[in-house]
Enzyme design. Structure first.
Site: not given
Length: 104
Positions: A55-57
């Site tokens: 979940p790089c966001h």
DNA sequence: CGCGTGACGTCTC
DNA sequence: CGAGACGCCACGC
């Protein structure tokens, strides 16, 4: 070797971020043992294959702002994802670190 | 082995 | 408070 472990640590930490929460590069860098390697964390996330499902966001900078560049898809996408997960946003388009910052 | 670059952070002006 | 500059870590050439 150790460096690969460092990457693995970064991936693991990011993967541990729960929905509705966000973590900062400095925070992750500190977790992996590189309190001054915030840049390295960002570079690592850019190098991480998306198929890992990270979940790089949810990873943002210390200011609470999202990625300045549309690296993973787009600023709006990041905002949409975070809002969908329950993350609150301020009028300035920043994340509410006071409530949504991941505290391990 | 040395230089340049990059999804950042913190200090100072 | 805002903008700019320096510094840190790791990779590519």
């Amino acid at each position: 070797m150790s460096q690969d472990f460092l990457f693995q640590q970064i991936y693991d930490v990011v993967a541990q971020i729960p929905s509705g929460k966000v973590a900062t590069y400095g925070q992750i860098a500190d977790m992996v043992g590189r309190p001054r390697g915030a840049r390295t964390v960002g570079w690592a996330l850019h190098s991480v294959p998306e198929h890992l499902g990270l979940p790089c966001h949810r990873v943002i900078n210390q200011s609470g702002e999202l990625a300045p560049k549309h690296v993973f898809g787009g600023y709006e996408i990041q905002r949409e994802l975070l809002e969908s997960e329950g993350v609150k946003f301020e009028s300035n388009g920043k994340v509410d670190l006071e409530k949504c910052l991941w505290c391990p």
